[in-house]
Design an enzyme around this catalytic site. Structure first.
Site, PDB file in Angstrom:
ATOM      1  N   GLU A 108       0.827  -1.208   0.000  1.00 33.13           N
ATOM      2  CA  GLU A 108       0.000   0.000   0.000  1.00 33.13           C
ATOM      3  C   GLU A 108       0.863   1.260   0.000  1.00 33.13           C
ATOM      4  O   GLU A 108       0.525   2.259  -0.649  1.00 33.13           O
ATOM      5  CB  GLU A 108      -0.947  -0.008   1.201  1.00 33.13           C
ATOM      6  CG  GLU A 108      -1.970  -1.132   1.188  1.00 33.13           C
ATOM      7  CD  GLU A 108      -2.844  -1.130  -0.053  1.00 33.13           C
ATOM      8  OE1 GLU A 108      -3.120  -0.034  -0.589  1.00 33.13           O
ATOM      9  OE2 GLU A 108      -3.230  -2.218  -0.496  1.00 33.13           O
ATOM     10  N   ASP A 145       4.101  -4.337  -6.204  1.00 31.15           N
ATOM     11  CA  ASP A 145       4.788  -5.528  -5.700  1.00 31.15           C
ATOM     12  C   ASP A 145       6.298  -5.301  -5.697  1.00 31.15           C
ATOM     13  O   ASP A 145       6.986  -5.571  -4.711  1.00 31.15           O
ATOM     14  CB  ASP A 145       4.465  -6.745  -6.575  1.00 31.15           C
ATOM     15  CG  ASP A 145       3.041  -7.239  -6.394  1.00 31.15           C
ATOM     16  OD1 ASP A 145       2.383  -6.821  -5.418  1.00 31.15           O
ATOM     17  OD2 ASP A 145       2.586  -8.033  -7.230  1.00 31.15           O
TER      18      ASP A 145
END
Length: 481
Positions: A133, A201
Site C-alpha cells: 500500500e 509488488d
C-alpha cells in the site's frame, strides 16, 4: 450504517456530475507541475485525502483498540523510512471489519481492516501488505488512475473514494458501488490496475528487504489467498477485487523476490502473536467459542498466542477468575510484556475492580510514560474510579499529542460531562464532529456553547474561531467532492 454510507456515496457522485467536466480544471484542484501527474498536486492530494478521511471516520466503524492500533502504527513507521513515499504525513485507520482488506488513499491515509491481521500468518505477511500500500502511495497510482480516466469518466474520483468508503463498512456494498461506477471502463481499469499491482509488488518488496523482512512473504501471502479463493464463493475478499491476483503476477513477484538479497527471518518478539490473539477474540462469533478455541490451542501448543488469547477470551466471557488464573500461570517474561499487562488491566476494569486497575495502570505508566495505549488505559481507569479532574488532564494531554483521534475527543467530551464542565463538553464535541465530517452538528454545538453563562471574552473568541473553521471546511469539502 450502510444507508448513511450509501447516501454519502450517491451525494458525492451527484455533486461531481453537476460540476464542469473540463479536463484542465477537474475538481477545482490546482494543476501539478512535478512531472508525475497533470491533474492533482501532492498538496491537493493531501487536502483531498484528509477531508475524505473525515467522512471515513464518521461512516465506517473504527476499532477502538489502542493496543492493536499502536502495534500497527509501529509497524507502519518501521517500514516508512525504507519506502519511496515522499510526503510522510501519514494517518492510520484501524477498522472494525473482519474482512481481509487494506487500502491507501492519497494524502497519506492508510486503512487496515482487523481481518487483515487474522489473514496473515506472520508479521512479514502483514508487513508485505502495508509495504504494498505504501508503494501505491509513493508511485502515485491514484493520480495516474485519474489521468487515465479523465477524458472518459469524470465521475471516477467519486466512484473510487465512495467504493472504498462503502467497502470499509460493508464488503458487499463496496462491490456493488465499485461495479456500478466502473461500468463500461472495467476492462481498461483492470489492465491498468494490473500494471500498478506489479509495480507496487516490486517497490513494496524493495521496502521489505530494506526493512529487513523477507520479500518472499508478499508472493506467499497472495498465493495463499488465491488458493483459498474457493472458500469465498461468489464474494472474494475486497482486497482481491481491488488488487487482482493472477498466476502471472504471482510468478513475476516470486521471480523478483528470488533476485533480492536474502533476509533472515525478521524477529520482533511475540507482538504479532499477541495482536493476532486480540483480533481472534474481537471477531469471534461469541466469547464462549473464543474460550474453547484458545483452550484447544493451548493444549496443542503452549505459547504466547494461546495463553494471551485464553486470558482475553475469558475476560470477554466474564470469567474473570479464569482470566486471573491464566495470567498468573504465564511465564514471567510473557507476564511482563506490555500488551499482556494492558490486557490484564482491561480485565480488571471489565470486572469493576477499578482501584486495582488504577494502581496497575499507574505503575505501568511509570515504566512506559510515552506509551499511547498505556496513557489511554490510565485515563479510563481514572475516570472509572471517579477521579475526573486527573482523567481530564490525561485526556487533554492525549488530544494535544493525537489531535486527529476522534475517539479521544469523544471520551474527553464524556469526561467533561461527568466533571460538570458544560463548555468543555461542547468544545470537545465540536472537535469530534469536525473530525467526522458532521459539520452541521459542529455548528450546532457552537450555537449551544454560546448560550452558556459566564463566558469570558477568550471563550467567545475561541468559539468564533471554531465557527470560521467549520464553515471554511464545509466550503472546501463542497469544492472537493
Amino acid at each position: 450504517m450502510l444507508n448513511r454510507v450509501t447516501f454519502i456515496c450517491t451525494f458525492l457522485s451527484l455533486l461531481l456530475t453537476t460540476q464542469p467536466s473540463r479536463a484542465e480544471e477537474p475538481f477545482n484542484l490546482p494543476l501539478l507541475n512535478d512531472g508525475s501527474s497533470s491533474i492533482v498536486s501532492l498538496e491537493a492530494e493531501y487536502r483531498l485525502g484528509r477531508n475524505w478521511a473525515r467522512i471515513l471516520r464518521g461512516q465506517a466503524p473504527m476499532l477502538d483498540d489502542p493496543i492493536t492500533y499502536q502495534y500497527l502504527e509501529d509497524l507502519l513507521w518501521r517500514l516508512l523510512p525504507h519506502s519511496q513515499v515522499q510526503d510522510r504525513r501519514l494517518e492510520l485507520f484501524l477498522l472494525a471489519n473482519p474482512s481481509f482488506n487494506a487500502f491507501a488513499v492519497p494524502g497519506g491515509v492508510i486503512g487496515v481492516h482487523g481481518g487483515l491481521i487474522l489473514a496473515a500468518e506472520s508479521e512479514g505477511e502483514l508487513a508485505s501488505v502495508i509495504a504494498h500500500e505504501l508503494a501505491h502511495l509513493s508511485q502515485r497510482h491514484y493520480a495516474q488512475r485519474l489521468e487515465d480516466e479523465r477524458r472518459n469518466r469524470p465521475l471516477m474520483l467519486a466512484g473510487v473514494l465512495a467504493s472504498i468508503l462503502v467497502a470499509a463498512a460493508d464488503t458487499e456494498g463496496g462491490v456493488a458501488v465499485m461495479s456500478s461506477t466502473l461500468g463500461a471502463s472495467a476492462q481498461n481499469q483492470l489492465a491498468f490496475s494490473r500494471r500498478n499491482e506489479q509495480e507496487a509488488d516490486r517497490v513494496g518488496m524493495q521496502t521489505l528487504v530494506s526493512a529487513n523482512y523477507d520479500p518472499h512473504t508478499m508472493p506467499e501471502m497472495f498465493s495463499r489467498l488465491q488458493r483459498n479463493y474457493q472458500f469465498y464463493g461468489q464474494r472474494p475478499p475486497e482486497f482481491l477485487l481491488t488488487h487482482p491476483v493472477t498466476e502471472s503476477r504471482i510468478a513475476d513477484s516470486l521471480n523478483r523476490a528470488s533476485q533480492l538479497p536474502v533476509v533472515r527471518s525478521h524477529q520482533h518478539g511475540v507482538e504479532f502473536s499477541l495482536i493476532k490473539a486480540r483480533m481472534e477474540v474481537q471477531f469471534s462469533e461469541s466469547p464462549a467459542l473464543a474460550v474453547e478455541h484458545f483452550r484447544s490451542a493451548l493444549k496443542l501448543n503452549d505459547n504466547a498466542y494461546s495463553r494471551y488469547g485464553l486470558m482475553l477470551a475469558s475476560i470477554a466471557n466474564r470469567d474473570y477468575a479464569l482470566a486471573k488464573q491464566v495470567y498468573q500461570q504465564m511465564p514471567v517474561t510473557l507476564k511482563q510484556h506490555l500488551y499482556v499487562q494492558l490486557g490484564y488491566i482491561e480485565g480488571l476494569m471489565r470486572s469493576a475492580n477499578y482501584q486495582e486497575a488504577l494502581d496497575q495502570s499507574r505503575q505501568l505508566l511509570a515504566l512506559y510514560p510515552d506509551s499511547r495505549p498505556t496513557r489511554t488505559l490510565y485515563a479510563r481507569a481514572l475516570r472509572d474510579s471517579g477521579q475526573f479532574a486527573e482523567a481530564l488532564r490525561v485526556y487533554k494531554s492525549l488530544s494535544r499529542d493525537y489531535p486527529n483521534d476522534a475517539q479521544l475527543w469523544f471520551q474527553l467530551a464524556e469526561t467533561e460531562g461527568l466533571a460538570g464542565n458544560t463548555l468543555g463538553v461542547h468544545e470537545a464535541r465540536i472537535e469530534y464532529f469536525m473530525l467526522t465530517a458532521q459539520l452541521d452538528q459542529a455548528l450546532k454545538q457552537i450555537t449551544y456553547a454560546r448560550r452558556g453563562k459566564d463566558l469570558t471574552p477568550s471563550d467567545i473568541a475561541r468559539l468564533d474561531q471554531r465557527e470560521q473553521e467549520a464553515r471554511a471546511l464545509r466550503q472546501e469539502m463542497k469544492q472537493q467532492f
